[in-house]
Design a protein around this motif. Structure first.
Motif, PDB file in Angstrom:
ATOM      1  N   TRP A   1      -6.711  -0.066  -6.936  1.00  0.00           N
ATOM      2  CA  TRP A   1      -5.368  -0.021  -7.553  1.00  0.00           C
ATOM      3  C   TRP A   1      -5.283  -1.013  -8.717  1.00  0.00           C
ATOM      4  O   TRP A   1      -4.796  -0.681  -9.798  1.00  0.00           O
TER       5      TRP A   1
ATOM      6  N   LEU B   1      -0.956  -2.085   5.536  1.00  0.00           N
ATOM      7  CA  LEU B   1      -2.282  -1.735   6.064  1.00  0.00           C
ATOM      8  C   LEU B   1      -2.486  -2.327   7.461  1.00  0.00           C
ATOM      9  O   LEU B   1      -3.165  -1.762   8.293  1.00  0.00           O
TER      10      LEU B   1
ATOM     11  N   THR C   1      -2.724   5.145  -4.231  1.00  0.00           N
ATOM     12  CA  THR C   1      -3.841   4.439  -3.643  1.00  0.00           C
ATOM     13  C   THR C   1      -3.351   3.194  -2.907  1.00  0.00           C
ATOM     14  O   THR C   1      -2.270   2.689  -3.204  1.00  0.00           O
ATOM     15  N   VAL C   2      -4.126   2.714  -1.928  1.00  0.00           N
ATOM     16  CA  VAL C   2      -3.707   1.525  -1.197  1.00  0.00           C
ATOM     17  C   VAL C   2      -3.791   0.305  -2.126  1.00  0.00           C
ATOM     18  O   VAL C   2      -4.450   0.340  -3.161  1.00  0.00           O
ATOM     19  N   TYR C   3      -3.107  -0.757  -1.720  1.00  0.00           N
ATOM     20  CA  TYR C   3      -3.119  -1.988  -2.518  1.00  0.00           C
ATOM     21  C   TYR C   3      -4.495  -2.639  -2.386  1.00  0.00           C
ATOM     22  O   TYR C   3      -4.935  -2.935  -1.283  1.00  0.00           O
TER      23      TYR C   3
ATOM     24  N   SER D   1       0.840  -1.196   0.000  1.00  0.00           N
ATOM     25  CA  SER D   1       0.000   0.000   0.000  1.00  0.00           C
ATOM     26  C   SER D   1       0.874   1.245   0.000  1.00  0.00           C
ATOM     27  O   SER D   1       2.092   1.146   0.035  1.00  0.00           O
TER      28      SER D   1
END
Ligand code: HEM
Length: 505
Positions: free
Chosen positions: A126, A380, A120-122, A100
């Motif tokens: 994404w 995360l 953007t986070v994983y 992320s």
């Protein structure tokens, strides 16, 4: 500052101190955290290490605390990784866990809290964005479609420099013309558009807004409000400027580029055989309901910063090193003359026949990495790394510059010596096949733009060297290569004046 705000801040600081002490006591018991300087409540290590956490300062800290260490920057945990094995763990073995991105208060504004791809986070968003962007930007087909355009842009740089009498005498800031070239290289792909010259008002506006976006995002000025949320009210003015820049910029992308292309699309029959440019593909995805209009604009935003600036910085570093190492510059020129014959202008397919030029590019990316700390990664959830506990949502910096410049792993790394990539490091590629050398990262969040960046670098540097002798300005024996680092970027501090003496064939 009004008194009420000051009072609130002081009360807040007091409460936060108590909380920080309680939390750190509890945490210390539960977690085995990586080593690092001893943090004080509220500020953590911020007052000890300061704002400028560039690759060199982080290298000094690694020498003190080891290949993995933790800095508490106010409320934020910052984990720095400085060995190939740990880089492999973060980027490959535990690529999902650490895949992320952190954002901060400023990046939240510029990316609409991660509606883009880079920040953007994983996860689902994404994956979708990366899939949608791959066909229009990141395939060999794109390279083949646009490489004649990049060659034409490089030829036009050569022509303009030759026409400018100052270039061969007192010298010019070559970067300015190359910046126009890089915009044209990428705007051709994105919108099938180019800007005629540096005076084009739209180009000027774009350049100014993108410059301001980069400056505001990469600056250390706003760290205090990011690290210590209670101080955030004092950032109000800064964040207001960020919002204005962001809005003006996205509106410019929309009004002058995306909407223009939409209009063009609506007047064309769909099957007339014309080649689509990237935005046509992206708009198709929007029509299918896969992404919304904001996502479209954030894709344009991402390309404007991720593609144009990074490649331009690398070209600029490459030129500076070639000017400061005339013998290496001569080797490049001799290789081109010998392999292609004098006068034959370098094209993309020629690059594979020019190993020395490729080695110069690799060496530039090693010593002068444009993104020396990669784009910050994040876990995360709570995770383990190198035998330590990493609290959820830590910012993970991989010091890629140190991996590629550590004398324990490289022979005389401080020397600019392209030959290393033809001799002892001949198997090392820029695509991350060796965890000591990661100029584009590796793994899930690695740079997809490598496929475009390498040929653009090759065509540009090749054409410059084969057409000019590049020298420092009169009275100067070397160019100043002082570095300027940002939150995770690295460029040359002073855009050099360069003498470009045309060669006659
Ligand atoms: C010399 C030029 C360039 C360098 C040195 C460079 C370097 C990097 C690095 C180090 C990363 C982060 C990798 C990581 O966090 O693990 C990255 C990400 C990225 N780059 Fe590049 N890049 C360059 C050119 C480009 C170009 C030309 C494009 C697009 C056309 C591009 C698009 C991106 C994107 C979209 C990401 C984010 C990937 C993700 O988060 O999934 N880059 N780049």
């Amino acid at each position: 500052m009004d008194l009420l705000l000051l009072e609130k801040t002081l009360v807040g600081l007091f409460v936060a101190t108590i909380l920080a002490v309680i939390i750190s006591t509890l945490r210390g018991r539960k977690f085995k955290l990586p080593p690092g300087p001893f943090p004080v409540p509220i500020f953590g290590n911020w007052l000890q290490v300061g704002d400028d956490l560039n690759h060199r300062n982080l290298t000094d800290l690694a020498k003190k605390f080891g290949d993995i260490f933790l800095l508490r920057m106010g409320q934020r945990n910052l984990v720095v990784v400085s060995s190939p094995d740990l880089a492999k763990e973060v980027l490959h073995t535990q690529g999902v866990e650490f895949g992320s991105r952190t954002r901060n208060v400023v990046f939240d504004i510029f990316t609409g809290k991660g509606q883009d791809m880079v920040f953007t986070v994983y996860g689902e968003h994404w994956r979708k964005m990366r899939r949608i962007m791959t066909v229009p930007f990141f395939t060999n087909k794109v390279v083949q479609q646009y490489r004649p355009g990049w060659e034409a842009e490089a030829a036009s740089v050569v022509e303009d420099v030759k026409k400018n009498p100052e270039a061969a005498t007192s010298g010019i800031v070559l970067r300015r013309r190359l910046q126009l070239m890089m915009y044209n290289n990428m705007y051709r792909i994105m919108f099938d558009r180019r800007f005629e010259n540096e005076e084009d008002p739209l180009f000027q506006k774009l350049k100014a807004l993108n410059g301001e976006r980069s400056r505001l995002a990469q600056s250390f000025e706003y760290n205090y409000g990011d690290f210590i949320p209670i101080l955030r009210p004092f950032l109000r003015g800064y964040l207001k400027i960020c919002k204005e820049v962001k809005e003006t910029r996205l509106k410019l992308f929309k009004d002058f580029f995306v909407d223009e292309r939409k209009k063009l699309g609506s007047t064309r029959s769909s099957d007339n055989g014309e080649l689509k440019c990237a935005i046509d593909h992206i708009l198709d995805a929007q029509k299918k309901g896969e992404i919304n209009e904001d996502n479209v604009l954030y894709i344009v935003e991402n390309i404007n910063v991720a593609a144009i600036e990074t490649t331009l910085w690398s070209i600029e570093w490459g030129i500076a090193e070639l000017v400061n190492h005339p013998e290496i510059q001569k080797n490049v020129r001799d290789e081109i003359d010998t392999v292609l014959g004098p006068g034959h202008q370098v094209t993309e397919p020629d690059l594979q026949k020019l190993p020395y030029l490729q080695a110069v590019i690799k060496e530039t990316l090693r010593l002068r990495m444009a993104i020396p700390l990669l784009v910050p990664h994040m876990n995360l959830h709570d995770a383990k790394l190198g035998g330590y506990d990493i609290p959820a949502e830590s910012k993970i910096l991989v010091n890629a510059w140190w991996l590629a410049n550590n004398p324990a792993n490289w022979k005389n790394p401080e020397e600019f010596r392209p030959e290393r990539f033809l001799e002892e490091e001949k198997h090392v590629e820029a695509n991350g096949n060796d965890f000591r050398y990661l100029p584009f990262g590796v793994g899930r969040r690695s740079c997809p733009g490598i496929i475009l960046a390498l040929p653009i670098l090759g065509i540009t540097l090749g054409r410059l060297v084969q057409n000019f002798e590049l020298l420092p300005p009169p009275g100067q024996s070397k160019l100043d290569t002082t570095e300027k680092g940002g939150q995770f970027s690295l460029h040359i501090l002073k855009h050099s004046t360069i003498v470009a003496k045309p060669r006659s064939f």
